[in-house]
Scaffold this motif. Sequence first.
Motif, PDB file in Angstrom:
ATOM      1  N   ASP A 123       0.833  -1.208   0.000  1.00 36.03           N
ATOM      2  CA  ASP A 123       0.000   0.000   0.000  1.00 36.03           C
ATOM      3  C   ASP A 123       0.863   1.253   0.000  1.00 36.03           C
ATOM      4  O   ASP A 123       0.564   2.233  -0.705  1.00 36.03           O
ATOM      5  N   ARG A 124       1.932   1.224   0.791  1.00 38.55           N
ATOM      6  CA  ARG A 124       2.798   2.407   0.886  1.00 38.55           C
ATOM      7  C   ARG A 124       3.482   2.677  -0.451  1.00 38.55           C
ATOM      8  O   ARG A 124       3.550   3.821  -0.915  1.00 38.55           O
ATOM      9  N   LEU A 125       3.976   1.636  -1.089  1.00 35.54           N
ATOM     10  CA  LEU A 125       4.660   1.803  -2.368  1.00 35.54           C
ATOM     11  C   LEU A 125       3.711   2.275  -3.455  1.00 35.54           C
ATOM     12  O   LEU A 125       4.063   3.105  -4.296  1.00 35.54           O
ATOM     13  N   MET A 126       2.485   1.738  -3.467  1.00 30.22           N
ATOM     14  CA  MET A 126       1.530   2.092  -4.519  1.00 30.22           C
ATOM     15  C   MET A 126       1.088   3.545  -4.446  1.00 30.22           C
ATOM     16  O   MET A 126       0.628   4.101  -5.451  1.00 30.22           O
ATOM     17  N   LYS A 127       1.211   4.167  -3.280  1.00 27.53           N
ATOM     18  CA  LYS A 127       0.844   5.575  -3.166  1.00 27.53           C
ATOM     19  C   LYS A 127       1.749   6.472  -4.000  1.00 27.53           C
ATOM     20  O   LYS A 127       1.343   7.564  -4.406  1.00 27.53           O
ATOM     21  N   ASP A 128       2.967   6.002  -4.252  1.00 34.16           N
ATOM     22  CA  ASP A 128       3.956   6.835  -4.928  1.00 34.16           C
ATOM     23  C   ASP A 128       4.281   6.376  -6.344  1.00 34.16           C
ATOM     24  O   ASP A 128       5.088   7.013  -7.021  1.00 34.16           O
ATOM     25  N   LEU A 157       5.283  -4.008  -8.923  1.00 36.94           N
ATOM     26  CA  LEU A 157       4.830  -5.382  -9.086  1.00 36.94           C
ATOM     27  C   LEU A 157       4.718  -5.968  -7.688  1.00 36.94           C
ATOM     28  O   LEU A 157       5.742  -6.317  -7.073  1.00 36.94           O
ATOM     29  N   PRO A 158       3.519  -6.088  -7.137  1.00 33.65           N
ATOM     30  CA  PRO A 158       3.362  -6.599  -5.771  1.00 33.65           C
ATOM     31  C   PRO A 158       3.446  -8.125  -5.766  1.00 33.65           C
ATOM     32  O   PRO A 158       2.625  -8.794  -6.379  1.00 33.65           O
ATOM     33  N   LEU A 159       4.419  -8.661  -5.100  1.00 28.68           N
ATOM     34  CA  LEU A 159       4.590 -10.108  -5.046  1.00 28.68           C
ATOM     35  C   LEU A 159       3.753 -10.681  -3.913  1.00 28.68           C
ATOM     36  O   LEU A 159       3.531 -10.026  -2.889  1.00 28.68           O
ATOM     37  N   ARG A 160       3.276 -11.893  -4.097  1.00 24.38           N
ATOM     38  CA  ARG A 160       2.400 -12.503  -3.094  1.00 24.38           C
ATOM     39  C   ARG A 160       3.184 -12.859  -1.837  1.00 24.38           C
ATOM     40  O   ARG A 160       4.395 -13.072  -1.866  1.00 24.38           O
ATOM     41  N   PHE A 161       2.444 -12.940  -0.737  1.00 26.92           N
ATOM     42  CA  PHE A 161       3.048 -13.237   0.564  1.00 26.92           C
ATOM     43  C   PHE A 161       3.845 -14.539   0.508  1.00 26.92           C
ATOM     44  O   PHE A 161       3.401 -15.536  -0.055  1.00 26.92           O
ATOM     45  N   GLY A 162       5.041 -14.494   1.120  1.00 26.77           N
ATOM     46  CA  GLY A 162       5.818 -15.710   1.317  1.00 26.77           C
ATOM     47  C   GLY A 162       6.958 -15.936   0.349  1.00 26.77           C
ATOM     48  O   GLY A 162       7.660 -16.947   0.461  1.00 26.77           O
ATOM     49  N   LEU A 163       7.174 -15.029  -0.610  1.00 27.50           N
ATOM     50  CA  LEU A 163       8.235 -15.234  -1.593  1.00 27.50           C
ATOM     51  C   LEU A 163       9.594 -14.904  -0.971  1.00 27.50           C
ATOM     52  O   LEU A 163       9.808 -13.795  -0.476  1.00 27.50           O
ATOM     53  N   ARG A 206       4.952  -1.471 -17.007  1.00 28.39           N
ATOM     54  CA  ARG A 206       4.275  -0.570 -17.951  1.00 28.39           C
ATOM     55  C   ARG A 206       2.792  -0.933 -18.059  1.00 28.39           C
ATOM     56  O   ARG A 206       1.934  -0.052 -18.140  1.00 28.39           O
ATOM     57  N   ALA A 207       2.494  -2.237 -18.057  1.00 25.65           N
ATOM     58  CA  ALA A 207       1.101  -2.672 -18.174  1.00 25.65           C
ATOM     59  C   ALA A 207       0.279  -2.291 -16.953  1.00 25.65           C
ATOM     60  O   ALA A 207      -0.924  -2.032 -17.056  1.00 25.65           O
ATOM     61  N   LEU A 208       0.907  -2.264 -15.787  1.00 24.55           N
ATOM     62  CA  LEU A 208       0.189  -1.978 -14.545  1.00 24.55           C
ATOM     63  C   LEU A 208       0.158  -0.496 -14.190  1.00 24.55           C
ATOM     64  O   LEU A 208      -0.524  -0.115 -13.229  1.00 24.55           O
ATOM     65  N   LYS A 209       0.859   0.315 -14.947  1.00 22.58           N
ATOM     66  CA  LYS A 209       0.964   1.733 -14.598  1.00 22.58           C
ATOM     67  C   LYS A 209      -0.402   2.387 -14.515  1.00 22.58           C
ATOM     68  O   LYS A 209      -1.230   2.276 -15.416  1.00 22.58           O
ATOM     69  N   GLY A 210      -0.662   3.044 -13.401  1.00 21.58           N
ATOM     70  CA  GLY A 210      -1.919   3.759 -13.215  1.00 21.58           C
ATOM     71  C   GLY A 210      -3.122   2.874 -13.048  1.00 21.58           C
ATOM     72  O   GLY A 210      -4.245   3.295 -13.335  1.00 21.58           O
ATOM     73  N   CYS A 211      -2.927   1.645 -12.562  1.00 20.97           N
ATOM     74  CA  CYS A 211      -4.033   0.702 -12.418  1.00 20.97           C
ATOM     75  C   CYS A 211      -4.086   0.122 -11.007  1.00 20.97           C
ATOM     76  O   CYS A 211      -3.095   0.114 -10.284  1.00 20.97           O
ATOM     77  N   ALA A 212      -5.256  -0.366 -10.655  1.00 19.65           N
ATOM     78  CA  ALA A 212      -5.449  -1.120  -9.417  1.00 19.65           C
ATOM     79  C   ALA A 212      -6.317  -2.332  -9.735  1.00 19.65           C
ATOM     80  O   ALA A 212      -7.000  -2.377 -10.757  1.00 19.65           O
ATOM     81  N   GLU A 213      -6.281  -3.310  -8.854  1.00 15.98           N
ATOM     82  CA  GLU A 213      -7.083  -4.518  -9.039  1.00 15.98           C
ATOM     83  C   GLU A 213      -8.388  -4.415  -8.254  1.00 15.98           C
ATOM     84  O   GLU A 213      -8.412  -3.944  -7.118  1.00 15.98           O
ATOM     85  N   TYR A 214      -9.456  -4.852  -8.885  1.00 11.49           N
ATOM     86  CA  TYR A 214     -10.748  -5.042  -8.216  1.00 11.49           C
ATOM     87  C   TYR A 214     -11.157  -6.494  -8.394  1.00 11.49           C
ATOM     88  O   TYR A 214     -11.130  -7.015  -9.515  1.00 11.49           O
ATOM     89  N   ALA A 220     -19.959  -6.785 -19.448  1.00 16.24           N
ATOM     90  CA  ALA A 220     -20.387  -5.418 -19.132  1.00 16.24           C
ATOM     91  C   ALA A 220     -19.273  -4.599 -18.487  1.00 16.24           C
ATOM     92  O   ALA A 220     -19.202  -3.380 -18.671  1.00 16.24           O
ATOM     93  N   LEU A 221     -18.396  -5.259 -17.732  1.00 13.82           N
ATOM     94  CA  LEU A 221     -17.334  -4.547 -17.030  1.00 13.82           C
ATOM     95  C   LEU A 221     -16.021  -4.484 -17.813  1.00 13.82           C
ATOM     96  O   LEU A 221     -15.166  -3.651 -17.521  1.00 13.82           O
ATOM     97  N   ARG A 222     -15.897  -5.327 -18.812  1.00 14.94           N
ATOM     98  CA  ARG A 222     -14.645  -5.410 -19.576  1.00 14.94           C
ATOM     99  C   ARG A 222     -14.217  -4.076 -20.200  1.00 14.94           C
ATOM    100  O   ARG A 222     -13.011  -3.768 -20.213  1.00 14.94           O
ATOM    101  N   PRO A 223     -15.140  -3.244 -20.734  1.00  9.77           N
ATOM    102  CA  PRO A 223     -14.695  -1.998 -21.368  1.00  9.77           C
ATOM    103  C   PRO A 223     -13.967  -1.041 -20.424  1.00  9.77           C
ATOM    104  O   PRO A 223     -13.272  -0.134 -20.892  1.00  9.77           O
ATOM    105  N   PHE A 224     -14.124  -1.228 -19.119  1.00  8.94           N
ATOM    106  CA  PHE A 224     -13.528  -0.299 -18.155  1.00  8.94           C
ATOM    107  C   PHE A 224     -12.297  -0.897 -17.470  1.00  8.94           C
ATOM    108  O   PHE A 224     -11.815  -0.356 -16.471  1.00  8.94           O
ATOM    109  N   SER A 225     -11.793  -2.002 -18.001  1.00  8.93           N
ATOM    110  CA  SER A 225     -10.604  -2.639 -17.429  1.00  8.93           C
ATOM    111  C   SER A 225      -9.576  -2.877 -18.522  1.00  8.93           C
ATOM    112  O   SER A 225      -9.911  -2.969 -19.707  1.00  8.93           O
ATOM    113  N   ARG A 226      -8.353  -2.988 -18.102  1.00  8.31           N
ATOM    114  CA  ARG A 226      -7.266  -3.239 -19.050  1.00  8.31           C
ATOM    115  C   ARG A 226      -7.046  -4.734 -19.252  1.00  8.31           C
ATOM    116  O   ARG A 226      -6.713  -5.176 -20.338  1.00  8.31           O
TER     117      ARG A 226
END
Length: 237
Positions: free
Chosen positions: A64-69, A73-79, A103-111, A175-181
């Motif tokens: 969360d702290r890194l994504m603010k700035d 690439l957030p790696l899953r717990f335990g790596l 580059r693909a994730l720039k300016g994006c969040a997951e829902y 219906a939701l695909r047009p608003f996601s990458r």
Amino acid sequence: MAVYVYSIAEESHPLRLDDVTGVGEPPSELRTVTAGALCAVVSDAPDDLRPKRRDLNAHQQVQDRLMKDGTVLPLRFGLTAPDDDAVRTALEERGAEYADRLRALKGCAEYHLKVMQDEEALLRQILEASSVARQLNDEIRRGTAGPDAPLALGELVAQEVHARQQALAAGVVEALRPFSREEDSSQPTGSDFLSVSFLVPDDQEELFLATELSLANQMGDEFQFRLNGPLPPYSFV
């Protein structure tokens, strides 16, 4: 000592980590490992690393702290990796791949969206729509059905449930695909018939949320929509 790896970012990321700490008890100190234009946020890995609440929260707080700035690439717990050199080697060998994903994730969040339907309402719909299912059900309730009737009814209902829920799931995603990458579906569990993650650009977030709410309202009270986000884009790393 083994190294715990949290995220990968561009070397230009501000990496302001003074107000967060890593996993372990006592909490480990965060540091970075750099190779070329990329860096990894790491800490020493505790010997008894397990998915305890304290460590899960620490992992999430770093993301969360890194994504603010900026983008990470957030790696899953335990790596973990054997040492800093192993992390540096991974950054060097897979640098182009990591840079592409950043580059693909720039300016994006997951829902992440899960949807379920009330089972009794679904069964009523099937019995109303299928004369064969309705007749079998009536015969079973009257006690006049043959010995194979319950199995036949169960198979018919299961087929109808699968077909209906596959169509519903496809409609929601469409219906939701047009608003996601990007999107990433996973196997639904329990009573859910849909479990899918969307990679949503910041400039599409309001439209995505409004459309999800509109779908939930249109489909009615017999459906339960559960949307979780914004999240670090774990599903798209």
